[in-house]
Design a protein around this motif. Sequence first.
Motif, PDB file in Angstrom:
ATOM      1  N   LEU A 164       0.796  -1.227   0.000  1.00  0.00           N
ATOM      2  CA  LEU A 164       0.000   0.000   0.000  1.00  0.00           C
ATOM      3  C   LEU A 164       0.831   1.281   0.000  1.00  0.00           C
ATOM      4  O   LEU A 164       0.384   2.306  -0.504  1.00  0.00           O
ATOM      5  N   SER A 165       2.025   1.245   0.592  1.00  0.00           N
ATOM      6  CA  SER A 165       2.844   2.459   0.647  1.00  0.00           C
ATOM      7  C   SER A 165       4.304   2.083   0.820  1.00  0.00           C
ATOM      8  O   SER A 165       4.628   0.957   1.228  1.00  0.00           O
ATOM      9  N   LEU A 166       5.172   3.037   0.511  1.00  0.00           N
ATOM     10  CA  LEU A 166       6.588   2.866   0.829  1.00  0.00           C
ATOM     11  C   LEU A 166       7.211   4.217   1.089  1.00  0.00           C
ATOM     12  O   LEU A 166       6.687   5.259   0.678  1.00  0.00           O
ATOM     13  N   ASP A 167       8.342   4.194   1.798  1.00  0.00           N
ATOM     14  CA  ASP A 167       9.106   5.408   2.059  1.00  0.00           C
ATOM     15  C   ASP A 167      10.574   5.026   2.134  1.00  0.00           C
ATOM     16  O   ASP A 167      10.934   3.919   2.549  1.00  0.00           O
ATOM     17  N   TRP A 168      11.429   5.965   1.723  1.00  0.00           N
ATOM     18  CA  TRP A 168      12.874   5.774   1.795  1.00  0.00           C
ATOM     19  C   TRP A 168      13.420   6.451   3.055  1.00  0.00           C
ATOM     20  O   TRP A 168      12.895   7.465   3.507  1.00  0.00           O
ATOM     21  N   SER A 169      14.520   5.928   3.543  1.00  0.00           N
ATOM     22  CA  SER A 169      15.158   6.505   4.743  1.00  0.00           C
ATOM     23  C   SER A 169      16.011   7.722   4.405  1.00  0.00           C
ATOM     24  O   SER A 169      16.619   8.309   5.295  1.00  0.00           O
ATOM     25  N   THR A 170      16.035   8.132   3.135  1.00  0.00           N
ATOM     26  CA  THR A 170      16.998   9.113   2.646  1.00  0.00           C
ATOM     27  C   THR A 170      16.447  10.531   2.545  1.00  0.00           C
ATOM     28  O   THR A 170      16.976  11.352   1.791  1.00  0.00           O
ATOM     29  N   GLY A 171      15.397  10.852   3.284  1.00  0.00           N
ATOM     30  CA  GLY A 171      14.699  12.122   3.126  1.00  0.00           C
ATOM     31  C   GLY A 171      15.545  13.355   3.335  1.00  0.00           C
ATOM     32  O   GLY A 171      15.227  14.426   2.814  1.00  0.00           O
ATOM     33  N   ARG A 172      16.648  13.239   4.082  1.00  0.00           N
ATOM     34  CA  ARG A 172      17.544  14.381   4.300  1.00  0.00           C
ATOM     35  C   ARG A 172      18.827  14.246   3.495  1.00  0.00           C
ATOM     36  O   ARG A 172      19.827  14.905   3.782  1.00  0.00           O
ATOM     37  N   GLY A 173      18.805  13.383   2.480  1.00  0.00           N
ATOM     38  CA  GLY A 173      19.955  13.263   1.590  1.00  0.00           C
ATOM     39  C   GLY A 173      21.076  12.397   2.106  1.00  0.00           C
ATOM     40  O   GLY A 173      22.198  12.469   1.600  1.00  0.00           O
ATOM     41  N   GLU A 174      20.798  11.564   3.120  1.00  0.00           N
ATOM     42  CA  GLU A 174      21.835  10.686   3.662  1.00  0.00           C
ATOM     43  C   GLU A 174      21.883   9.392   2.853  1.00  0.00           C
ATOM     44  O   GLU A 174      20.868   8.729   2.658  1.00  0.00           O
ATOM     45  N   SER A 175      23.082   9.039   2.411  1.00  0.00           N
ATOM     46  CA  SER A 175      23.218   7.916   1.487  1.00  0.00           C
ATOM     47  C   SER A 175      23.719   6.636   2.139  1.00  0.00           C
ATOM     48  O   SER A 175      23.789   5.595   1.482  1.00  0.00           O
ATOM     49  N   SER A 176      24.067   6.681   3.423  1.00  0.00           N
ATOM     50  CA  SER A 176      24.533   5.463   4.085  1.00  0.00           C
ATOM     51  C   SER A 176      23.340   4.667   4.619  1.00  0.00           C
ATOM     52  O   SER A 176      22.338   5.248   5.049  1.00  0.00           O
ATOM     53  N   ASP A 177      23.442   3.353   4.578  1.00  0.00           N
ATOM     54  CA  ASP A 177      22.405   2.458   5.090  1.00  0.00           C
ATOM     55  C   ASP A 177      21.031   2.804   4.518  1.00  0.00           C
ATOM     56  O   ASP A 177      20.090   3.150   5.236  1.00  0.00           O
ATOM     57  N   VAL A 178      20.912   2.713   3.197  1.00  0.00           N
ATOM     58  CA  VAL A 178      19.655   3.046   2.514  1.00  0.00           C
ATOM     59  C   VAL A 178      18.639   1.929   2.768  1.00  0.00           C
ATOM     60  O   VAL A 178      18.907   0.755   2.514  1.00  0.00           O
ATOM     61  N   ARG A 179      17.470   2.328   3.273  1.00  0.00           N
ATOM     62  CA  ARG A 179      16.424   1.355   3.578  1.00  0.00           C
ATOM     63  C   ARG A 179      15.073   1.833   3.055  1.00  0.00           C
ATOM     64  O   ARG A 179      14.892   3.007   2.761  1.00  0.00           O
ATOM     65  N   VAL A 180      14.158   0.875   2.975  1.00  0.00           N
ATOM     66  CA  VAL A 180      12.780   1.139   2.553  1.00  0.00           C
ATOM     67  C   VAL A 180      11.859   0.567   3.616  1.00  0.00           C
ATOM     68  O   VAL A 180      12.116  -0.516   4.155  1.00  0.00           O
ATOM     69  N   VAL A 181      10.795   1.297   3.948  1.00  0.00           N
ATOM     70  CA  VAL A 181       9.746   0.732   4.789  1.00  0.00           C
ATOM     71  C   VAL A 181       8.461   0.731   3.974  1.00  0.00           C
ATOM     72  O   VAL A 181       8.201   1.667   3.211  1.00  0.00           O
ATOM     73  N   CYS A 182       7.687  -0.334   4.095  1.00  0.00           N
ATOM     74  CA  CYS A 182       6.446  -0.424   3.334  1.00  0.00           C
ATOM     75  C   CYS A 182       5.347  -1.002   4.217  1.00  0.00           C
ATOM     76  O   CYS A 182       5.606  -1.671   5.220  1.00  0.00           O
ATOM     77  N   SER A 183       4.113  -0.720   3.822  1.00  0.00           N
ATOM     78  CA  SER A 183       2.951  -1.220   4.555  1.00  0.00           C
ATOM     79  C   SER A 183       2.071  -1.983   3.584  1.00  0.00           C
ATOM     80  O   SER A 183       2.142  -1.786   2.366  1.00  0.00           O
ATOM     81  N   ASP A 184       1.210  -2.861   4.119  1.00  0.00           N
ATOM     82  CA  ASP A 184       0.399  -3.679   3.218  1.00  0.00           C
ATOM     83  C   ASP A 184      -1.002  -3.900   3.762  1.00  0.00           C
ATOM     84  O   ASP A 184      -1.339  -3.498   4.881  1.00  0.00           O
ATOM     85  N   SER A 185      -1.831  -4.562   2.952  1.00  0.00           N
ATOM     86  CA  SER A 185      -3.247  -4.729   3.260  1.00  0.00           C
ATOM     87  C   SER A 185      -3.507  -5.726   4.372  1.00  0.00           C
ATOM     88  O   SER A 185      -4.632  -5.810   4.878  1.00  0.00           O
ATOM     89  N   SER A 186      -2.503  -6.495   4.790  1.00  0.00           N
ATOM     90  CA  SER A 186      -2.682  -7.403   5.924  1.00  0.00           C
ATOM     91  C   SER A 186      -2.469  -6.700   7.257  1.00  0.00           C
ATOM     92  O   SER A 186      -2.619  -7.320   8.312  1.00  0.00           O
ATOM     93  N   GLY A 187      -2.110  -5.411   7.217  1.00  0.00           N
ATOM     94  CA  GLY A 187      -1.816  -4.665   8.441  1.00  0.00           C
ATOM     95  C   GLY A 187      -0.368  -4.761   8.865  1.00  0.00           C
ATOM     96  O   GLY A 187      -0.014  -4.298   9.956  1.00  0.00           O
ATOM     97  N   SER A 188       0.483  -5.307   8.008  1.00  0.00           N
ATOM     98  CA  SER A 188       1.891  -5.517   8.358  1.00  0.00           C
ATOM     99  C   SER A 188       2.774  -4.413   7.806  1.00  0.00           C
ATOM    100  O   SER A 188       2.450  -3.758   6.813  1.00  0.00           O
ATOM    101  N   LEU A 189       3.921  -4.230   8.469  1.00  0.00           N
ATOM    102  CA  LEU A 189       4.994  -3.372   7.982  1.00  0.00           C
ATOM    103  C   LEU A 189       6.201  -4.249   7.682  1.00  0.00           C
ATOM    104  O   LEU A 189       6.430  -5.260   8.342  1.00  0.00           O
ATOM    105  N   THR A 190       6.987  -3.831   6.691  1.00  0.00           N
ATOM    106  CA  THR A 190       8.214  -4.529   6.344  1.00  0.00           C
ATOM    107  C   THR A 190       9.320  -3.503   6.184  1.00  0.00           C
ATOM    108  O   THR A 190       9.151  -2.508   5.461  1.00  0.00           O
ATOM    109  N   ALA A 191      10.446  -3.723   6.877  1.00  0.00           N
ATOM    110  CA  ALA A 191      11.635  -2.892   6.708  1.00  0.00           C
ATOM    111  C   ALA A 191      12.593  -3.654   5.800  1.00  0.00           C
ATOM    112  O   ALA A 191      12.897  -4.827   6.042  1.00  0.00           O
TER     113      ALA A 191
END
Length: 449
Positions: free
Chosen positions: A142-169
């Motif tokens: 359903l959604s995703l976001d990157w950890s890089t919102g302030r321009g930081e390039s180390s340890d790039v991650r994604v968080v997402c949400s889904d229709s089962s009510g779960s989050l995944t990093a």
Amino acid sequence: MGWQSRTRTLQVFDTELSADTVEWCPLPQWSHVLACGTYQLQKGDDKQTAEDSAPSRIGRLYLFDCNPQPSFIPPLTETQRIDTPAVLDLKWCHVPISERPLLGMATASGEIQLYKLMESQQGTCVLECELSTKLGPDRLALSLDWSTGRGESSDVRVVCSDSSGSLTALSLGEASLTAVCQWKAHDFEAWISAFSYWDTQIVYSGGDDCKLKGWDLRMGPSSPSFTSKRHTMGVCSIHSNPHREHILATGSYDENLLLWDGRNMKQPLSETAVGGGVWRLKWHPSQEHLLLAACMHNDFHILHCQKAMEGQDAPCPVLASYILHNSLAYGADWSRLPLSNSTPPSPQEPPQTSVGLTESGGHLRIQYESPTGSFDTSLEDDSGRYIPDQCSLPEKSSIPDPFTSPARDSQSLSCLMATCSFYDHMMHVWRWDWSPEEQQKPSEPAPSS
């Protein structure tokens, strides 16, 4: 001194399938690139078996090149379209990966797909699918976001949400997108997930269970760091302010926009009724007090959040509204593309001169005037056909923040936006100009006789 607020439609594009997400590339070299995602539910034939007639969700990913020069040429050129599973969310990584822009896409097939932006042989930009990962069976991403919102390039991650009510990093490696952890976060759909851009071990989520939650990935996801029931309906939008630490904006089907200080999630800094479910919120790329809201049943609004951010417990006033969509307002984003006064003609082209209304045979039509005092105009020819706007564009790079000091009241602000609406499958590109009204000089006294 008063201010004038004006929105101007530059181009309207029919996406054919229902449009629900638009994203400008945030990287300076590629800020002319715009992506748009669509979602279409296809119902099966009644004569088919129940299994065969299960609805399918199809989508399409569009890529555009934008050149908003002041001319009669529409600014957008479509460069690519890719048929995909239905698209629920798009987000560009804020930093280049292997020196290229990377676009993340959340799909109805339960996948997170990553696309790399490349140059084609024709010299245009195109997307190539780089990586994908499945979140699990029988779920929609359903959604995703990157950890890089302030321009930081180390340890790039994604968080997402889904229709089962779960989050995944997810962690991005050189050639992999790997799930670090997945947990049940909400009782129903987890509509939205987002990083704190100031502490990327902190994740926020909102769900159809009306709860806003925070998670500290260092502590493990067994229990949230906080749970707020301040929203009274499903929480569907969250955005961390990349310019001001601790500031968080959230929106809900309850038609309210809440502003928070992340250090105290018991009570919001402010509450603003915007008259429609708040599906997406986007902080301005450089102006820390400006917030763009896609308000489903009540169009798109630009809000000024300075007083609320300073703790004055005041609603955020609406500076401008864009109401020319005819359906659910879902996707919205600010462009980082600089707006220039003029574009030098190429050697093959004759110099272009400004065309006035009389010279062009056009008629200026005010399309609406909103309660915020902003209005949208378009230029039409004698047959009523739309002519793109012809006004010169102020230099964006020379514009300081006009809101924080009365001494800056002589400054103006111009922004380029993209928005999309669902059932009418339309994407609009438009600009917003905010400028001080000209002060009239006092009339000279009549000479005495």
